[in-house]
Design an enzyme around this catalytic site. Structure first.
Site, PDB file in Angstrom:
ATOM      1  N   TYR A  23      -6.393 -12.110 -14.849  1.00  0.00           N
ATOM      2  CA  TYR A  23      -5.731 -13.408 -14.970  1.00  0.00           C
ATOM      3  C   TYR A  23      -4.341 -13.203 -15.558  1.00  0.00           C
ATOM      4  O   TYR A  23      -3.379 -13.850 -15.154  1.00  0.00           O
ATOM      5  CB  TYR A  23      -6.541 -14.323 -15.885  1.00  0.00           C
ATOM      6  CG  TYR A  23      -7.927 -14.572 -15.358  1.00  0.00           C
ATOM      7  CD1 TYR A  23      -8.158 -15.588 -14.447  1.00  0.00           C
ATOM      8  CD2 TYR A  23      -8.998 -13.781 -15.755  1.00  0.00           C
ATOM      9  CE1 TYR A  23      -9.425 -15.819 -13.953  1.00  0.00           C
ATOM     10  CE2 TYR A  23     -10.271 -14.021 -15.269  1.00  0.00           C
ATOM     11  CZ  TYR A  23     -10.475 -15.036 -14.369  1.00  0.00           C
ATOM     12  OH  TYR A  23     -11.719 -15.259 -13.881  1.00  0.00           O
ATOM     13  N   ASN A  45     -10.798 -22.890  -5.918  1.00  0.00           N
ATOM     14  CA  ASN A  45     -11.049 -21.928  -4.858  1.00  0.00           C
ATOM     15  C   ASN A  45     -11.448 -22.555  -3.514  1.00  0.00           C
ATOM     16  O   ASN A  45     -12.602 -22.478  -3.123  1.00  0.00           O
ATOM     17  CB  ASN A  45     -12.151 -20.956  -5.307  1.00  0.00           C
ATOM     18  CG  ASN A  45     -12.111 -19.710  -4.448  1.00  0.00           C
ATOM     19  OD1 ASN A  45     -11.144 -19.496  -3.730  1.00  0.00           O
ATOM     20  ND2 ASN A  45     -13.124 -18.901  -4.513  1.00  0.00           N
ATOM     21  N   CYS A  53     -12.159 -14.103  -5.495  1.00  0.00           N
ATOM     22  CA  CYS A  53     -12.099 -14.534  -6.883  1.00  0.00           C
ATOM     23  C   CYS A  53     -12.934 -13.604  -7.762  1.00  0.00           C
ATOM     24  O   CYS A  53     -12.711 -13.494  -8.951  1.00  0.00           O
ATOM     25  CB  CYS A  53     -12.592 -15.964  -7.006  1.00  0.00           C
ATOM     26  SG  CYS A  53     -14.056 -16.305  -6.040  1.00  0.00           S
ATOM     27  N   HIS A  54     -13.892 -12.941  -7.134  1.00  0.00           N
ATOM     28  CA  HIS A  54     -14.729 -12.044  -7.920  1.00  0.00           C
ATOM     29  C   HIS A  54     -13.966 -10.779  -8.273  1.00  0.00           C
ATOM     30  O   HIS A  54     -14.400 -10.002  -9.099  1.00  0.00           O
ATOM     31  CB  HIS A  54     -15.990 -11.706  -7.131  1.00  0.00           C
ATOM     32  CG  HIS A  54     -15.709 -11.071  -5.819  1.00  0.00           C
ATOM     33  ND1 HIS A  54     -15.502 -11.782  -4.661  1.00  0.00           N
ATOM     34  CD2 HIS A  54     -15.566  -9.769  -5.493  1.00  0.00           C
ATOM     35  CE1 HIS A  54     -15.267 -10.932  -3.682  1.00  0.00           C
ATOM     36  NE2 HIS A  54     -15.295  -9.705  -4.152  1.00  0.00           N
ATOM     37  N   GLU A  85     -17.654  -2.153  -3.273  1.00  0.00           N
ATOM     38  CA  GLU A  85     -16.280  -2.048  -2.781  1.00  0.00           C
ATOM     39  C   GLU A  85     -15.630  -0.758  -3.261  1.00  0.00           C
ATOM     40  O   GLU A  85     -14.542  -0.404  -2.839  1.00  0.00           O
ATOM     41  CB  GLU A  85     -15.473  -3.253  -3.257  1.00  0.00           C
ATOM     42  CG  GLU A  85     -15.956  -4.537  -2.589  1.00  0.00           C
ATOM     43  CD  GLU A  85     -14.989  -5.672  -2.865  1.00  0.00           C
ATOM     44  OE1 GLU A  85     -14.095  -5.491  -3.688  1.00  0.00           O
ATOM     45  OE2 GLU A  85     -15.144  -6.739  -2.243  1.00  0.00           O
TER      46      GLU A  85
END
Length: 108
Positions: A23, A45, A53-54, A85
């Site tokens: 952030y 969102n 957003c994760h 990921e």
DNA sequence: AGAGCACTGATCC
DNA sequence: GGATCAGTGCTCT
């Protein structure tokens, strides 16, 4: 939607898979110090699947909160998803955090 | 005009 | 080192 939100989403979409952002980074890139404003954009969102957003976490390295709950089963799933990921976690925090942290480009 | 936010930094303990 | 307070900038009611 507010231009502010668009900025956040646009930056967020720039974050590649296997990387995360904070952030603080987003807010700083936008030129503001209101990290909470970023959270509001995430909470809205409108592009849920398009906006990772994760991949947005706290500057501490922890995921923080996503589904309104700072500590819930949902966040654990997000953590696994991030691991898939390529992001590794050291318990509740991100491994190689500074390396996993995506850096934004101010010159667009 | 008033309250709030998926945060952060500082202070207090 | 952990918890609480205050601050921050933008949004919604």
């Amino acid at each position: 939607m507010p231009a502010f939100y668009q900025k956040v989403y646009r930056l967020l979409k720039k974050v590649p898979a296997g990387k995360v952002t904070t952030y603080k980074a987003l807010a700083h890139t936008l030129g503001i110090r209101a990290y909470q404003a970023i959270g509001q954009a995430m909470r809205n969102n409108p592009y849920a699947p398009r906006i990772p957003c994760h991949r947005v976490i706290k500057s501490d390295g922890t995921l923080g909160g996503f589904m309104g709950k700072t500590r819930g089963p949902a966040i654990e799933k997000k953590k696994k998803m991030l691991e898939k990921e390529g992001i590794k976690f050291a318990g509740d925090k991100v491994q190689n955090f500074p390396k996993t942290l995506h850096k934004f480009n101010n010159n667009t």
